[in-house]
Design a protein around this motif. Structure first.
Motif, PDB file in Angstrom:
ATOM      1  N   ASP A 363      -1.746  14.260  -8.394  1.00 44.54           N
ATOM      2  CA  ASP A 363      -2.612  13.906  -7.263  1.00 44.54           C
ATOM      3  C   ASP A 363      -2.618  12.399  -7.016  1.00 44.54           C
ATOM      4  O   ASP A 363      -2.577  11.944  -5.865  1.00 44.54           O
ATOM      5  CB  ASP A 363      -4.034  14.379  -7.531  1.00 44.54           C
ATOM      6  CG  ASP A 363      -4.115  15.880  -7.729  1.00 44.54           C
ATOM      7  OD1 ASP A 363      -3.680  16.620  -6.833  1.00 44.54           O
ATOM      8  OD2 ASP A 363      -4.603  16.316  -8.784  1.00 44.54           O
ATOM      9  N   MET A 364      -2.640  11.640  -8.079  1.00 45.67           N
ATOM     10  CA  MET A 364      -2.662  10.185  -7.939  1.00 45.67           C
ATOM     11  C   MET A 364      -1.301   9.645  -7.499  1.00 45.67           C
ATOM     12  O   MET A 364      -1.220   8.636  -6.797  1.00 45.67           O
ATOM     13  CB  MET A 364      -3.112   9.543  -9.249  1.00 45.67           C
ATOM     14  CG  MET A 364      -4.567   9.833  -9.609  1.00 45.67           C
ATOM     15  SD  MET A 364      -5.752   9.173  -8.391  1.00 45.67           S
ATOM     16  CE  MET A 364      -5.688   7.414  -8.805  1.00 45.67           C
ATOM     17  N   GLU A 365      -0.233  10.309  -7.908  1.00 44.05           N
ATOM     18  CA  GLU A 365       1.094   9.910  -7.437  1.00 44.05           C
ATOM     19  C   GLU A 365       1.198  10.059  -5.923  1.00 44.05           C
ATOM     20  O   GLU A 365       1.656   9.153  -5.214  1.00 44.05           O
ATOM     21  CB  GLU A 365       2.188  10.756  -8.095  1.00 44.05           C
ATOM     22  CG  GLU A 365       3.587  10.420  -7.585  1.00 44.05           C
ATOM     23  CD  GLU A 365       4.644  11.427  -8.005  1.00 44.05           C
ATOM     24  OE1 GLU A 365       5.819  11.238  -7.622  1.00 44.05           O
ATOM     25  OE2 GLU A 365       4.306  12.406  -8.709  1.00 44.05           O
ATOM     26  N   LEU A 366       0.763  11.213  -5.419  1.00 42.01           N
ATOM     27  CA  LEU A 366       0.826  11.451  -3.977  1.00 42.01           C
ATOM     28  C   LEU A 366      -0.071  10.473  -3.233  1.00 42.01           C
ATOM     29  O   LEU A 366       0.309   9.950  -2.169  1.00 42.01           O
ATOM     30  CB  LEU A 366       0.407  12.890  -3.663  1.00 42.01           C
ATOM     31  CG  LEU A 366       0.389  13.291  -2.184  1.00 42.01           C
ATOM     32  CD1 LEU A 366       1.749  13.061  -1.542  1.00 42.01           C
ATOM     33  CD2 LEU A 366      -0.031  14.744  -2.030  1.00 42.01           C
ATOM     34  N   ALA A 367      -1.238  10.194  -3.774  1.00 43.31           N
ATOM     35  CA  ALA A 367      -2.143   9.237  -3.138  1.00 43.31           C
ATOM     36  C   ALA A 367      -1.511   7.844  -3.081  1.00 43.31           C
ATOM     37  O   ALA A 367      -1.551   7.174  -2.037  1.00 43.31           O
ATOM     38  CB  ALA A 367      -3.465   9.190  -3.895  1.00 43.31           C
ATOM     39  N   ALA A 368      -0.928   7.409  -4.188  1.00 45.92           N
ATOM     40  CA  ALA A 368      -0.319   6.074  -4.228  1.00 45.92           C
ATOM     41  C   ALA A 368       0.855   5.978  -3.259  1.00 45.92           C
ATOM     42  O   ALA A 368       1.006   4.984  -2.535  1.00 45.92           O
ATOM     43  CB  ALA A 368       0.127   5.761  -5.653  1.00 45.92           C
ATOM     44  N   ALA A 369       1.696   7.011  -3.233  1.00 51.24           N
ATOM     45  CA  ALA A 369       2.842   7.012  -2.323  1.00 51.24           C
ATOM     46  C   ALA A 369       2.373   6.996  -0.875  1.00 51.24           C
ATOM     47  O   ALA A 369       2.956   6.295  -0.026  1.00 51.24           O
ATOM     48  CB  ALA A 369       3.728   8.220  -2.587  1.00 51.24           C
ATOM     49  N   SER A 370       1.344   7.753  -0.582  1.00 52.47           N
ATOM     50  CA  SER A 370       0.821   7.812   0.787  1.00 52.47           C
ATOM     51  C   SER A 370       0.225   6.472   1.201  1.00 52.47           C
ATOM     52  O   SER A 370       0.396   6.038   2.348  1.00 52.47           O
ATOM     53  CB  SER A 370      -0.236   8.916   0.899  1.00 52.47           C
ATOM     54  OG  SER A 370       0.307  10.179   0.570  1.00 52.47           O
ATOM     55  N   LEU A 371      -0.472   5.833   0.299  1.00 53.31           N
ATOM     56  CA  LEU A 371      -1.045   4.519   0.601  1.00 53.31           C
ATOM     57  C   LEU A 371       0.049   3.468   0.785  1.00 53.31           C
ATOM     58  O   LEU A 371      -0.058   2.584   1.647  1.00 53.31           O
ATOM     59  CB  LEU A 371      -2.010   4.090  -0.508  1.00 53.31           C
ATOM     60  CG  LEU A 371      -3.421   4.670  -0.397  1.00 53.31           C
ATOM     61  CD1 LEU A 371      -4.207   4.421  -1.678  1.00 53.31           C
ATOM     62  CD2 LEU A 371      -4.150   4.061   0.807  1.00 53.31           C
ATOM     63  N   LYS A 378       3.043  -3.278  -2.441  1.00 41.97           N
ATOM     64  CA  LYS A 378       3.939  -2.918  -3.545  1.00 41.97           C
ATOM     65  C   LYS A 378       3.210  -2.315  -4.739  1.00 41.97           C
ATOM     66  O   LYS A 378       3.775  -1.517  -5.483  1.00 41.97           O
ATOM     67  CB  LYS A 378       4.724  -4.156  -3.999  1.00 41.97           C
ATOM     68  CG  LYS A 378       5.740  -4.672  -2.984  1.00 41.97           C
ATOM     69  CD  LYS A 378       6.926  -3.718  -2.879  1.00 41.97           C
ATOM     70  CE  LYS A 378       8.021  -4.279  -1.993  1.00 41.97           C
ATOM     71  NZ  LYS A 378       9.161  -3.346  -1.853  1.00 41.97           N
ATOM     72  N   LYS A 379       1.934  -2.678  -4.919  1.00 42.41           N
ATOM     73  CA  LYS A 379       1.221  -2.163  -6.097  1.00 42.41           C
ATOM     74  C   LYS A 379       1.125  -0.638  -6.038  1.00 42.41           C
ATOM     75  O   LYS A 379       1.179   0.045  -7.066  1.00 42.41           O
ATOM     76  CB  LYS A 379      -0.169  -2.787  -6.212  1.00 42.41           C
ATOM     77  CG  LYS A 379      -1.164  -2.357  -5.147  1.00 42.41           C
ATOM     78  CD  LYS A 379      -2.572  -2.905  -5.446  1.00 42.41           C
ATOM     79  CE  LYS A 379      -3.592  -2.381  -4.429  1.00 42.41           C
ATOM     80  NZ  LYS A 379      -4.957  -2.872  -4.746  1.00 42.41           N
ATOM     81  N   TYR A 380       0.986  -0.103  -4.839  1.00 44.36           N
ATOM     82  CA  TYR A 380       0.879   1.357  -4.712  1.00 44.36           C
ATOM     83  C   TYR A 380       2.207   2.030  -5.062  1.00 44.36           C
ATOM     84  O   TYR A 380       2.233   3.087  -5.701  1.00 44.36           O
ATOM     85  CB  TYR A 380       0.456   1.742  -3.294  1.00 44.36           C
ATOM     86  CG  TYR A 380      -0.947   1.319  -2.943  1.00 44.36           C
ATOM     87  CD1 TYR A 380      -2.038   1.681  -3.730  1.00 44.36           C
ATOM     88  CD2 TYR A 380      -1.200   0.553  -1.796  1.00 44.36           C
ATOM     89  CE1 TYR A 380      -3.335   1.293  -3.395  1.00 44.36           C
ATOM     90  CE2 TYR A 380      -2.489   0.170  -1.456  1.00 44.36           C
ATOM     91  CZ  TYR A 380      -3.546   0.529  -2.259  1.00 44.36           C
ATOM     92  OH  TYR A 380      -4.822   0.145  -1.921  1.00 44.36           O
ATOM     93  N   LEU A 381       3.303   1.418  -4.663  1.00 44.29           N
ATOM     94  CA  LEU A 381       4.609   1.990  -4.985  1.00 44.29           C
ATOM     95  C   LEU A 381       4.832   1.989  -6.488  1.00 44.29           C
ATOM     96  O   LEU A 381       5.302   2.977  -7.070  1.00 44.29           O
ATOM     97  CB  LEU A 381       5.711   1.204  -4.280  1.00 44.29           C
ATOM     98  CG  LEU A 381       7.140   1.642  -4.587  1.00 44.29           C
ATOM     99  CD1 LEU A 381       7.355   3.101  -4.232  1.00 44.29           C
ATOM    100  CD2 LEU A 381       8.130   0.759  -3.834  1.00 44.29           C
ATOM    101  N   LYS A 382       4.500   0.886  -7.132  1.00 45.26           N
ATOM    102  CA  LYS A 382       4.656   0.789  -8.580  1.00 45.26           C
ATOM    103  C   LYS A 382       3.819   1.849  -9.291  1.00 45.26           C
ATOM    104  O   LYS A 382       4.277   2.506 -10.236  1.00 45.26           O
ATOM    105  CB  LYS A 382       4.240  -0.607  -9.056  1.00 45.26           C
ATOM    106  CG  LYS A 382       4.434  -0.857 -10.544  1.00 45.26           C
ATOM    107  CD  LYS A 382       4.046  -2.291 -10.893  1.00 45.26           C
ATOM    108  CE  LYS A 382       4.286  -2.572 -12.384  1.00 45.26           C
ATOM    109  NZ  LYS A 382       3.507  -1.694 -13.268  1.00 45.26           N
ATOM    110  N   GLN A 383       2.591   2.053  -8.814  1.00 45.31           N
ATOM    111  CA  GLN A 383       1.720   3.052  -9.440  1.00 45.31           C
ATOM    112  C   GLN A 383       2.230   4.473  -9.187  1.00 45.31           C
ATOM    113  O   GLN A 383       2.151   5.336 -10.063  1.00 45.31           O
ATOM    114  CB  GLN A 383       0.299   2.885  -8.902  1.00 45.31           C
ATOM    115  CG  GLN A 383      -0.377   1.609  -9.412  1.00 45.31           C
ATOM    116  CD  GLN A 383      -1.629   1.239  -8.630  1.00 45.31           C
ATOM    117  OE1 GLN A 383      -1.855   1.736  -7.523  1.00 45.31           O
ATOM    118  NE2 GLN A 383      -2.444   0.353  -9.190  1.00 45.31           N
ATOM    119  N   ALA A 384       2.779   4.715  -7.984  1.00 44.09           N
ATOM    120  CA  ALA A 384       3.323   6.039  -7.677  1.00 44.09           C
ATOM    121  C   ALA A 384       4.461   6.387  -8.623  1.00 44.09           C
ATOM    122  O   ALA A 384       4.531   7.505  -9.157  1.00 44.09           O
ATOM    123  CB  ALA A 384       3.804   6.086  -6.228  1.00 44.09           C
TER     124      ALA A 384
END
Length: 835
Positions: A363-371, A378-384
């Motif tokens: 769920d958090m991967e999809l959220a980070a990628a969507s953000l 870039k922080k969201y991509l790294k977290q995804a």
């Protein structure tokens, strides 16, 4: 002599009669003990087409016939049979492969004396089926219910477990009831909302506008699926009213007190018409005997965040203020997930059943990628990417069992969305998908139905989710290894299963579909549950151990039940025959994907040599399209003007353009701004002679290889083939043969609308008579609009020109947009124009 002949004749007639009677008896036995299972909705002409022959006694067949239903003639005979032996209640089972037969029509399969139900082959068999499934979503609405034309649960609700005092009133009316009960869960609702939004994003052309935002009949200028998704988003906003407040559930199993329609719900939770609203604490909850095992908030917060982020992206142009609110809520929900990792399970009360979700990193991967897709931070991509590595494969895949909703959602959209934004990780994340598919295939390849899905509660939800993951994997990689498995799972839902029944109410209307589902709507009032997908078969041992199950009618499928799996079309069996809201929402995505494979040009569209050159001329819409190959001097100005004017354009670039490092920054800006990005060939080849249009200058292989190279270049920017089905030919020049090649690759060929001089904006003075100055180009557009209208226009210009052209037409773009808006035109992307 006469008596001897008569005696012989009598013996002969008796012998023939004995043979005929024996054949008749064998035929009856075959009909009662042998069956042919098919996809009752039908098969697309170029799809994989397999039926399953099953028998309790007969030896495996050696061949089968396909018979034209009208003429009765055999049109196809084959020995493409793969047999497997025992499965469930059957002694023998075989796959009958007729994929190579592609002629549209109505047929029956025949093996010996056994005939299948009607086999339909047609490229439009799934047309509008996704919209059909939306009927059930509208029927599930809480607050105003358009099916009942009445309201329900308008007083929701009072808080529990929150930072405020228990029993504090908060307005959370709206959303969808979860299934045939009237509980509401954020975890399933957010997942459903995301699937609806993603379906529109990926397949806008398949959806229609026939209902208003409130769900009543009528047109409101917006696809019905977006109306339904917004219904979900609006409720989720109420469930996340402050940055650090998140609610996850309305009501509990006290709801299960007898049958009633939602507008007649008199169940009391101790505070009048209000129902309890559970705050997401990330801790154990349960107001009665039974408790959940919650240890965090991320599982539900991530689902909120991804739905909000995608909603913000899709509503950005038409409602910027709403989109801004959604983005803010997406960020705050995501932050809550980071602060409280773990799962927020639903809360039981007096019964031991609840959604026992045990995973959250998906769920958090999809959220980070969507953000990241929305903000480019870039922080969201790294977290995804980090979250992706923590759950590589959805854990139920390959398993024989799982607890109820233990691994949810049942497929991971996150890998797909992360790959779209980080192509470097494509091979790694695609391998995660492949590993999950292979786990299921290792079980499925041993039976005729290719069944590798465990028969746990809501097995149909797992089936549709698996088919979606298969689609995503194929779309990313082009690897056809699991396509037959994917098709088998899709076919299972529509009748190619041991019971021969579709699992979707009313689809198809002429087939064996659920008639007596576990629902008050149908049981009390006989209301149809059109489009609702039921839970599906469960292991025999699960069925036998569930509380409160009792069949109300004789079992019409008794001959097909076994210890392996049980399915009933009976109100009393809530384990296999209850429709679910989230399962149906995922089915909407799947049906849209299959329908989209054969989308052809609308009859209201204008065509030239097989290419769409104009949309619906009755609608005041047009698309601004831009092409690029060598030059990009206007790219920055064009993107700035479009952003300022809140207009989305459609850009078609060659592979050479996509691969040019000098243009990369501009392309990524267009991607972030959510413009349509499509192919324009790789090397800008001239396909046909200028004077003899029918004379090709390339062959089919060259065409296909060049276009594949174009898509490969686009993949660097996270643009997949599924997102870019519309292809504009180089030099804006093609012929009927090129159109056919395009269609065979699953694409739609388009070209500019003739009548103005907009496409001449690349010319320069030294070209002599061919040169058209900007003033004349602009005036040609104005004149055409005044004389005939630009309705449905594909208005083409270039993102750059040779330096010898000094008066750049793109300098007039903002002026042109102002004019078009004043005239009442809606400026849309190609997918929306040709929807």
């Amino acid at each position: 002599m006469y008596r001897r002949n008569r005696c012989f004749l009598t013996i002969y007639i008796g012998f023939v009669a004995l043979i005929l009677f024996s054949s008749y008896r064998n035929g009856l036995r075959q009909e009662k003990e042998t069956w042919i299972r098919i996809n009752l909705v039908g098969y697309q002409s170029k799809s994989i087409k397999v039926a399953v022959w099953v028998s309790k006694t007969d030896d495996p067949p050696e061949s089968f016939d396909l018979i034209d239903k009208n003429s009765g003639t055999v049109v196809y005979r084959s020995k493409k049979i793969h047999c497997f032996g025992k499965y469930g209640p059957f002694s023998n089972s075989c796959r009958l492969d007729f994929s190579e037969f592609k002629q549209s029509g109505r047929y029956q399969l025949k093996v010996g004396g056994v005939y299948s139900p009607e086999v339909i082959i047609n490229d439009e068999v799934y047309r509008n089926t996704a919209d059909f499934a939306l009927r059930y979503m509208r029927q599930q609405r809480s607050d105003f219910n358009p099916y009942l034309k009445d309201s329900c649960h308008t007083k929701d609700g009072y808080t529990m477990y929150g930072p405020m005092r228990d029993s504090t009133h908060i307005d959370v009316s709206g959303g969808w009831h979860d299934a045939s009960d009237y509980l509401q869960y954020a975890t399933t609702s957010a997942n459903a909302t995301y699937h609806l939004l993603a379906a529109y994003r990926d397949f806008p052309a398949v959806f229609r506008d026939q209902y208003q935002a409130n769900g009543l009949k009528g047109i409101n200028g917006q696809a019905d699926i977006l109306d339904e998704a917004k219904w979900g988003l609006d409720w989720l906003l109420k469930m996340h009213p402050k940055k650090d407040w998140l609610f996850h559930q309305i009501a509990d199993d006290r709801d299960h007190k007898g049958l009633r329609l939602p507008n007649k719900d008199e169940v009391s939770y101790g505070k009048g018409k209000e129902r309890p609203v559970y705050f997401a604490t990330g801790k154990v909850q349960g107001l009665g005997k039974f408790k959940n095992r919650s240890d965090g908030v991320a599982s539900v917060a991530g689902k909120f965040s991804s739905a909000f982020a995608l909603g913000s992206k899709l509503f950005d142009q038409q409602d910027p203020r709403y989109a801004k609110l959604l983005l803010s809520k997406s960020m705050s929900a995501y932050t809550l997930g980071l602060k409280k990792p773990g799962v927020q399970q639903t809360a039981p009360m007096g019964a031991p059943y609840f959604y026992e979700e045990d995973n959250w990193t998906d769920d958090m991967e999809l959220a980070a990628a969507s953000l990241y897709q929305k903000t480019a931070r870039k922080k969201y991509l790294k977290q995804a990417v980090d979250f992706a590595g923590r759950e590589k494969v959805s854990p139920w895949m390959g398993a024989d069992t799982a607890r109820h909703y233990q691994w949810y959602p049942f497929h991971n959209f996150g890998h797909y969305e992360t790959i779209k934004t980080e192509r470097i990780k494509k091979d790694t994340l695609s391998a995660y998908y492949r590993k999950g598919l292979e786990k299921v295939w290792s079980k499925a390849k041993n039976n005729a139905f290719y069944r590798g899905i465990p028969f746990i509660w809501c097995s149909n939800n797992l089936t549709s989710a698996f088919a979606i993951q298969s689609y995503l994997y194929f779309n990313l990689t082009g690897d056809e290894t699991y396509e037959a498995l994917a098709q088998a799972n899709f076919d299972w839902l529509f009748g190619c299963n041991p019971w021969g029944s579709s699992m979707v109410y009313g689809l198809p209307e002429w087939g064996d579909t659920p008639e007596d589902p576990h629902s008050a709507f149908s049981y009390l009032q006989g209301y149809p549950l059109d489009g609702g997908m039921v839970d599906g078969p469960v292991y025999g041992r699960i069925y036998k151990n569930l509380i409160g199950i009792k069949l109300y009618h004789p079992d019409e499928y008794e001959a097909f039940q076994s210890d392996l799996a049980v399915y009933h079309d009976d109100f009393g069996d809530y384990s296999t025959n209850e429709p679910t809201m989230d399962g149906t929402a995922a089915l909407v995505y799947l049906l849209a994907a299959y329908d989209h494979r054969t989308i052809s040009s609308n009859l209201k569209f204008s065509l030239d040599q097989g290419a769409v050159i104009r949309g619906d001329s009755s609608k005041k819409q047009l698309a601004l399209i831009f092409t690029g190959h060598e030059f990009a001097d206007g790219l920055e100005e064009i993107s700035t003007v479009l952003e300022r004017q809140r207009v989305k354009g459609s850009f078609f670039f060659t592979g050479a353009f996509y691969n040019n490092p000098e243009f990369e920054k501009g392309i990524r800006k267009l991607y972030r701004q959510q413009h349509y990005l499509g192919p324009h060939s790789n090397a800008h080849l001239l396909y046909a002679d200028w004077k003899e249009r029918d004379r090709l200058l390339i062959d089919k292989t060259t065409f296909e290889n060049d276009l594949r190279a174009n898509y490969k270049a686009m993949a660097r920017f996270g643009i997949s083939k599924a997102q870019a089905k519309f292809f504009l030919p180089p030099y804006e020049w093609h012929n009927q043969k090129v159109s056919g090649w395009t269609e065979e690759m699953g694409l739609v060929l388009i070209n500019y609308t003739p009548g103005t001089r907009s496409n001449a904006d690349y010319t320069w003075p030294e070209m002599g008579a061919r040169y058209v100055e900007t003033k004349k180009i602009y005036q040609s557009i104005i004149d055409y609009e005044k004389e005939q209208s630009l309705n449905g226009f594909l208005l083409l210009t270039h993102v750059g020109t040779d330096e010898r052209r000094k008066d750049k037409f793109y300098s007039q773009l903002e002026r042109l947009i102002h004019y078009l808006k004043e005239k009442g035109y809606q400026l849309v992307t190609i997918p929306d124009l040709l929807r």
